[in-house]
Design a protein around this motif. Structure first.
Motif, short mmCIF file in Angstrom:
data_model
loop_
_atom_site.label_atom_id
_atom_site.label_comp_id
_atom_site.label_asym_id
_atom_site.label_seq_id
_atom_site.Cartn_x
_atom_site.Cartn_y
_atom_site.Cartn_z
N SER A 24 0.64 -1.16 0.11
CA SER A 24 0.06 -0.15 -0.03
C SER A 24 0.87 1.30 0.08
O SER A 24 0.59 2.11 -0.74
N GLY A 25 1.78 1.31 1.01
CA GLY A 25 2.62 2.43 1.07
C GLY A 25 3.50 2.70 -0.17
O GLY A 25 3.47 3.90 -0.80
N ALA A 27 2.90 1.46 -3.56
CA ALA A 27 1.91 1.97 -4.41
C ALA A 27 1.76 3.50 -4.38
O ALA A 27 1.50 4.03 -5.35
N GLN A 28 1.11 3.88 -3.28
CA GLN A 28 0.82 5.29 -3.20
C GLN A 28 1.89 6.20 -3.37
O GLN A 28 1.46 7.51 -3.61
N LEU A 29 3.35 5.63 -3.57
CA LEU A 29 4.17 6.57 -3.44
C LEU A 29 4.62 6.46 -5.01
O LEU A 29 5.60 7.21 -5.51
N MET A 109 -5.08 0.34 -6.29
CA MET A 109 -3.95 1.02 -5.97
C MET A 109 -2.98 0.85 -6.98
O MET A 109 -1.92 1.82 -7.07
#
Length: 484
Positions: A24-25, A27-29, A109
Motif C-alpha cells: 500500500s505504501g 504503490a501510493q508513492l 492502488m
C-alpha cells in the motif's frame, strides 16, 4: 510454459499485515509493486488469528454475562448457545473487514496481485508457475503457522490449530489445549464461557514472559470460571479413539477430551521459497536479518513473523509488529538517504506493546521488573490497584492493577496492566515511552472521572509519594502556612 515477465521496484511475497502495508505504501508513492499470495488475502491475522479470535471472545463475553449479573441485581441465567450462529458471527466479522485487504482494493492502488505460490529463482528474481518477477528489492512476508511440539503420538491424532478451530462442526464437549500461552488462554476461556469443559496443558508455567504476579492472577481468574490447568507438567504421549483424545501425563494421570487444540508455538513459513537460490541465510525459525530487516542478500528483506535477528530470535509475532516493520521499510526505502539508513532505518524497538484479550486482559510493554533488574537498572516499581479505582468499583470489576517499571530518575522502562481494558490502557504508557516522557509527564495528565485511565496516572503519581509527604516537606508546608 511461457511465463509473464515483470520488472518492478518491489516484489512482495505474502499478503499478510506486513506485506499489505508495504504494498500500500509503495504503490501510493508511485512505485511499481508485484504482490504474491497463494492463499487468503489478509494472512493469518484476518482469517485465522486476531480477527476471528476476538470475534469469538466477544460472543463468549455475551454468553458469560448471563451468569454474571447477580451483584447488579440481575438474576443469573444459563445462556443458550447456537454454535452455528456463533460461527456465522465470526465469519461475518471476517467478511466485514476482508474488503480492506482484498485483491480488488490493492489492484485499485496499482499493485499487481498474483495469486500463486512464489519462490526465488536467483538473487533478484522471484517466480511462480506462470510469472517471473525481477525486482530492485524483494520483501519476504510469509508469516508463521502453528507448530506441533514433539509429543509421541501427536502426529497420529486429529487435532485443531488456530487455522481450523473456527470451522468445527459442533461445540466441543471437552476441549483439551496444549499450550498455556496467549492463544491457549484466549480460546480456552472463550470455549469455557460458551459451554465447553476446558483443560489446558503445558510443559511450562502459563505466560512465562509476563510479570509473574499478573500471569498468576490471570490463571486464577480462568480457574475461577472452570478452566483446568496442568502446567507445568510433562506429557508422555497422546492417544485417540473415534470419539475422544487422551493426553497421558508424566506420572500416569490421563486427561480425556472430545477435541484437542494445539496452541504451543508457531514456526516461520520458509519452506518452498528456495532461499538458497537467493543467497539468503535462514533457519527453521526464520530469515536472518539485521536491525534494518535486510537479509544476507542486500536486495532481500524480511518482515513480520518470518524475520529473526542474528541469534535466531523472532522480530515479529504480533500483527502490529509487522505493521511497525512495514513503516520502517517504507521510511528506509523512500524517505532516508542511503548513508543515514545505517543508523536511522532500524526496525528495532524496546517499546513494542502486547495484549492478551482474556478477562481480565493482560497487556505489557517494554521491560518486566526482572528484566530491568537483570540489566542493572536502579528500579522503582509503581503500582495502583483497580480495587481503589472508582470506575472499577462502580462496574464491580476490581480485579487487577497497573504496574510501571521505572528508574529512580523517572525514566519509564516498561509496564504491565491486568484488568478490564488493559489493552487500551497500555497505549497511554506506549505514547509516553514513544515521546521520551518521564514519569512526571504521566503523573500530570488530567484523566476524566471516573475512568480506568486514572489508575495509570495514580500509579505514576506514586513515584513522588514518599518525597511529597515526607517529614521534611511537612515542615516546609507548615513554614509556608505562616506566610499565607
Amino acid at each position: 510454459m511461457t511465463k509473464t515477465h515483470y520488472d518492478v521496484d518491489i516484489c512482495i511475497i505474502g499478503a499478510g499485515a506486513g506485506g499489505l502495508s508495504i504494498a500500500s505504501g509503495a504503490a501510493q508513492l508511485g512505485r511499481s509493486v508485484v504482490l504474491f499470495e497463494a492463499e487468503d488475502m489478509g494472512g493469518d491475522c484476518l482469517n485465522y488469528g486476531c480477527v476471528p479470535s476476538k470475534a469469538l471472545i466477544s460472543a463468549a463475553k455475551h454468553a458469560h454475562a448471563f451468569s454474571d449479573g447477580a451483584p447488579f441485581g440481575v438474576k443469573p441465567a444459563k445462556a443458550a448457545i447456537d454454535f452455528d450462529k456463533v460461527k456465522a458471527h465470526v465469519q461475518g466479522v471476517i467478511d466485514h473487514i476482508a474488503p480492506v485487504d482484498s485483491q480488488e482494493r490493492f489492484e485499485g492502488m496499482g499493485v499487481t496481485v498474483l495469486r500463486e505460490r512464489a519462490r526465488f529463482k536467483d538473487k533478484r528474481t522471484v517466480e511462480s508457475d506462470s510469472h517471473k518477477v525481477r525486482a530492485k528489492r524483494i520483501i519476504v512476508a510469509t508469516g508463521s503457522r502453528a507448530s506441533a511440539p514433539p509429543i509421541p503420538g501427536l502426529d497420529k491424532v486429529p487435532y485443531l490449530t488456530n487455522e481450523t478451530v473456527f470451522s468445527m462442526d459442533k461445540l466441543p464437549s471437552h476441549l483439551l489445549i496444549i499450550g498455556a500461552g496467549p492463544i491457549g488462554l484466549e480460546l480456552g476461556q472463550s470455549f469455557r464461557r460458551l459451554g465447553s469443559d476446558v483443560t489446558i496443558v503445558d510443559i511450562a508455567p502459563p505466560l512465562g514472559r509476563s510479570e509473574p504476579e499478573h500471569a498468576e492472577a490471570l490463571t486464577k481468574a480462568l480457574e475461577a470460571e472452570g478452566v483446568k490447568f496442568y502446567a507445568p507438567v510433562k506429557t508422555d504421549k497422546i492417544t485417540h479413539t473415534k470419539t475422544s483424545v487422551t493426553i497421558h501425563l508424566d506420572g500416569g494421570e490421563k486427561l480425556k477430551g472430545s477435541h484437542l487444540l494445539v496452541a504451543a508455538g508457531r514456526g516461520a513459513v520458509v519452506e518452498g521459497l528456495n532461499l538458497e537460490a537467493a543467497g539468503v541465510k535462514y533457519s527453521r525459525r526464520g530469515i536472518d536479518t539485521d536491525d534494518c530487516l535486510r537479509s544476507s542478500n542486500k536486495r532481500v528483506f524480511a518482515v513480520g513473523d518470518v524475520a529473526t535477528d542474528h541469534d535466531g530470535r523472532p522480530r515479529g509475532g504480533l500483527t502490529h509488529a509487522a505493521g511497525f516493520h512495514a513503516g520502517a521499510i517504507i521510511k528506509s526505502f523512500y524517505f532516508l538517504p542511503p548513508l543515514i539508513n545505517r543508523w536511522k532505518g532500524k526496525a528495532t524497538t524496546d517499546r513494542m506493546p502486547a495484549a492478551i484479550y482474556t478477562a481480565p486482559e493482560l497487556a505489557s510493554i517494554g521491560l518486566t521488573e526482572a528484566q530491568a533488574r537483570e540489566k542493572g537498572h536502579n528500579v522503582k516499581i509503581l503500582k495502583f490497584e483497580f480495587e481503589e479505582n472508582d470506575r472499577a468499583i462502580a462496574e464491580r470489576d476490581m480485579e487487577g492493577e497497573v504496574k510501571i517499571v521505572a528508574t529512580n530518575k523517572g525514566k519509564i522502562l516498561g509496564a504491565s496492566i491486568i484488568g478490564e481494558g488493559a489493552g487500551d490502557l497500555i497505549q497511554m504508557i506506549s505514547v509516553a515511552m514513544a515521546g521520551g516522557m518521564k514519569i512526571s509527564g504521566l503523573a500530570q495528565i488530567i484523566s476524566p472521572y471516573p475512568t480506568r485511565g486514572e489508575a495509570v496516572k495514580r500509579a505514576a503519581s506514586s513515584f513522588y509519594t514518599e518525597t511529597i509527604f515526607s517529614p521534611k516537606t511537612r515542615k516546609l508546608a507548615g513554614l509556608m502556612t505562616k506566610f499565607h
